[in-house]
Design a protein around this motif. Sequence first.
Motif, PDB file in Angstrom:
ATOM      1  N   GLY A  72       5.552  26.388  46.249  1.00 39.81           N
ATOM      2  CA  GLY A  72       5.704  27.730  46.790  1.00 39.81           C
ATOM      3  C   GLY A  72       4.364  28.269  47.232  1.00 39.81           C
ATOM      4  N   THR A  73       3.953  29.394  46.661  1.00 39.79           N
ATOM      5  CA  THR A  73       2.636  29.948  46.987  1.00 39.79           C
ATOM      6  C   THR A  73       1.547  29.416  46.074  1.00 39.79           C
ATOM      7  N   GLY A  74       1.931  28.651  45.068  1.00 39.26           N
ATOM      8  CA  GLY A  74       0.959  28.069  44.144  1.00 39.26           C
ATOM      9  C   GLY A  74       0.909  26.560  44.281  1.00 39.26           C
ATOM     10  N   TRP A  75       0.548  25.890  43.191  1.00 38.38           N
ATOM     11  CA  TRP A  75       0.440  24.431  43.216  1.00 38.38           C
ATOM     12  C   TRP A  75       0.552  23.877  41.809  1.00 38.38           C
ATOM     13  N   ILE A  76       0.684  22.562  41.757  1.00 31.25           N
ATOM     14  CA  ILE A  76       0.806  21.823  40.503  1.00 31.25           C
ATOM     15  C   ILE A  76      -0.262  20.737  40.468  1.00 31.25           C
ATOM     16  N   TYR A  77      -0.903  20.574  39.313  1.00 34.82           N
ATOM     17  CA  TYR A  77      -1.816  19.449  39.110  1.00 34.82           C
ATOM     18  C   TYR A  77      -1.181  18.491  38.108  1.00 34.82           C
ATOM     19  N   VAL A  78      -1.048  17.234  38.510  1.00 35.69           N
ATOM     20  CA  VAL A  78      -0.477  16.182  37.674  1.00 35.69           C
ATOM     21  C   VAL A  78      -1.589  15.307  37.128  1.00 35.69           C
ATOM     22  N   SER A  79      -1.458  14.879  35.866  1.00 33.29           N
ATOM     23  CA  SER A  79      -2.493  14.062  35.226  1.00 33.29           C
ATOM     24  C   SER A  79      -1.844  12.986  34.367  1.00 33.29           C
ATOM     25  N   ALA A  90       2.508  11.083  31.617  1.00 35.02           N
ATOM     26  CA  ALA A  90       1.842  12.020  32.522  1.00 35.02           C
ATOM     27  C   ALA A  90       2.322  13.430  32.239  1.00 35.02           C
ATOM     28  N   GLY A  91       1.428  14.387  32.457  1.00 33.28           N
ATOM     29  CA  GLY A  91       1.744  15.799  32.291  1.00 33.28           C
ATOM     30  C   GLY A  91       1.354  16.577  33.523  1.00 33.28           C
ATOM     31  N   ALA A  92       1.740  17.846  33.573  1.00 33.18           N
ATOM     32  CA  ALA A  92       1.467  18.680  34.741  1.00 33.18           C
ATOM     33  C   ALA A  92       1.158  20.108  34.325  1.00 33.18           C
ATOM     34  N   VAL A  93       0.312  20.756  35.140  1.00 39.61           N
ATOM     35  CA  VAL A  93      -0.006  22.180  34.969  1.00 39.61           C
ATOM     36  C   VAL A  93       0.369  22.899  36.257  1.00 39.61           C
ATOM     37  N   ARG A  94       1.064  24.019  36.118  1.00 40.58           N
ATOM     38  CA  ARG A  94       1.485  24.803  37.287  1.00 40.58           C
ATOM     39  C   ARG A  94       0.579  26.036  37.423  1.00 40.58           C
ATOM     40  N   GLY A  99      -4.388  31.053  41.185  1.00 40.01           N
ATOM     41  CA  GLY A  99      -4.997  30.081  40.288  1.00 40.01           C
ATOM     42  C   GLY A  99      -4.708  30.307  38.827  1.00 40.01           C
ATOM     43  N   GLN A 100      -3.865  31.278  38.494  1.00 35.91           N
ATOM     44  CA  GLN A 100      -3.507  31.518  37.097  1.00 35.91           C
ATOM     45  C   GLN A 100      -2.542  30.441  36.620  1.00 35.91           C
ATOM     46  N   ILE A 101      -2.764  29.944  35.418  1.00 36.66           N
ATOM     47  CA  ILE A 101      -1.856  28.955  34.841  1.00 36.66           C
ATOM     48  C   ILE A 101      -0.545  29.641  34.469  1.00 36.66           C
ATOM     49  N   THR A 102       0.553  29.103  34.985  1.00 39.51           N
ATOM     50  CA  THR A 102       1.863  29.699  34.729  1.00 39.51           C
ATOM     51  C   THR A 102       2.796  28.770  33.961  1.00 39.51           C
ATOM     52  N   GLY A 103       2.389  27.541  33.736  1.00 35.40           N
ATOM     53  CA  GLY A 103       3.229  26.624  32.987  1.00 35.40           C
ATOM     54  C   GLY A 103       2.584  25.264  32.839  1.00 35.40           C
ATOM     55  N   ALA A 104       3.092  24.464  31.902  1.00 31.91           N
ATOM     56  CA  ALA A 104       2.644  23.085  31.701  1.00 31.91           C
ATOM     57  C   ALA A 104       3.774  22.325  31.028  1.00 31.91           C
ATOM     58  N   TYR A 105       3.892  21.021  31.340  1.00 37.51           N
ATOM     59  CA  TYR A 105       5.045  20.258  30.868  1.00 37.51           C
ATOM     60  C   TYR A 105       4.811  18.771  31.095  1.00 37.51           C
ATOM     61  N   SER A 106       5.656  17.954  30.490  1.00 38.94           N
ATOM     62  CA  SER A 106       5.596  16.506  30.647  1.00 38.94           C
ATOM     63  C   SER A 106       6.459  16.070  31.824  1.00 38.94           C
ATOM     64  N   ALA A 335      -4.918  23.972  49.356  1.00 39.79           N
ATOM     65  CA  ALA A 335      -5.799  24.749  50.228  1.00 39.79           C
ATOM     66  C   ALA A 335      -7.179  24.117  50.370  1.00 39.79           C
ATOM     67  N   GLY A 336      -7.506  23.181  49.481  1.00 42.15           N
ATOM     68  CA  GLY A 336      -8.792  22.503  49.553  1.00 42.15           C
ATOM     69  C   GLY A 336      -9.962  23.303  49.033  1.00 42.15           C
ATOM     70  N   ASP A 337      -9.702  24.385  48.284  1.00 43.54           N
ATOM     71  CA  ASP A 337     -10.809  25.198  47.775  1.00 43.54           C
ATOM     72  C   ASP A 337     -10.978  25.102  46.259  1.00 43.54           C
TER      73      ASP A 337
END
Length: 367
Positions: A72-79, A90-94, A99-106, A335-337
């Motif tokens: 959507g307007t944010g993003w997810i980082y997978v690790s 693997a887990g993920a942070v939303r 840039g505020q963390i809104t969730g994390a999960y497996s 966004a690359g920033d």
Amino acid sequence: MAFGFTLWSEALAYPAQTGPSPYGALQAADANGIQLPQGFTSRVIARSTQTVPGTDYVWHSAPDGGACYADGTGWIYVSNAEMAAPAGGAGAVRFSSTGQITGAYSILTGTNRNCAGGDTPWGTWLSCEEVDLGYVYETDPFGVTPAVRRPAMGRFKHEAAACDPDRKVVYLTEDESNGCFYRFVPTTWGDLSAGTLQVLREVNGVLSWATVPDPDGSPTRTRRQVSGAKVFNGGEGAYYRNGTCFFTTKGDNKVWAYNAVNNTIAVAYDDNLTSNPPLTGVDNITGAAVGDLYVAEDGGNMEICVITPNDVVAPFLRITGQSSSEICGVAFNPAGDRLYFSSQRGTTGSSSGGITYEVTGPFRTSL
């Protein structure tokens, strides 16, 4: 040069040489122990064995390869988690648009030493097992669809994957001292359940792709099945852009550039071919839209180095006080920033001490 890493520039200028960073000199270490260029800041996103801030999800140990996805307007980082089974996965942070963390999960559990991997054009994460006869698992960054094992992509000591939408193939690296460089040709692009595994051959200086007779790798390992298969010393990260797949080999500290258009290969960086090489222990790799490559060190002096389209290599950041760790999971948000990465063992030197970071700042958008 406006488009970065054009075929013309690649043919003329390899390998990269030590030079000044486009971002200037590194400043004194910040509160997180990271030396950054002027104008950049860092923050800790997650720590292994601790809950991700603002969530009840416990971050995995030994964070490794990663990627970002639009949400959507944010993003997810997978690790990935480079832990022995059953602790791998693997887990993920939303993140929100700010840039505020809104969730994390497996998104994947029960697998074995998930090291690197790669994203796909259809929005999934390929998590690769870095073990003998390891598998590739296709996972959902949103954590909705269950992960699926993809045996057609071969069983070997997988490291990274990089999708080439132009030729509709997936390049794969192998973390063995006598490893190979592969490509998987899906029967249907976007569906990795079936297809053909091929290995890069070199006979009399001519490259070609040969089908691996038995992708299952047993009893004969995939790297030993095809005569003339080109050998690479410890395949690591891979990143595709504009007709070229860049991949790294840790055994000889090289960054390779496979030109898929002309079916040729060149050395984009070699620490033996430049003075005072800043980049050693080459590992994960990613790129920015402007054309810069970012290569993380496994060891070395814990730097992420930038290789510019003008073939200059220089440190972008350095982590201090963590000499028993490695940097991995380098990935930009859409966004690359913002740049994400992990120190796999952090300050403790153990897998339970992993730290995942974000760096924000004026990443360049033009050359």
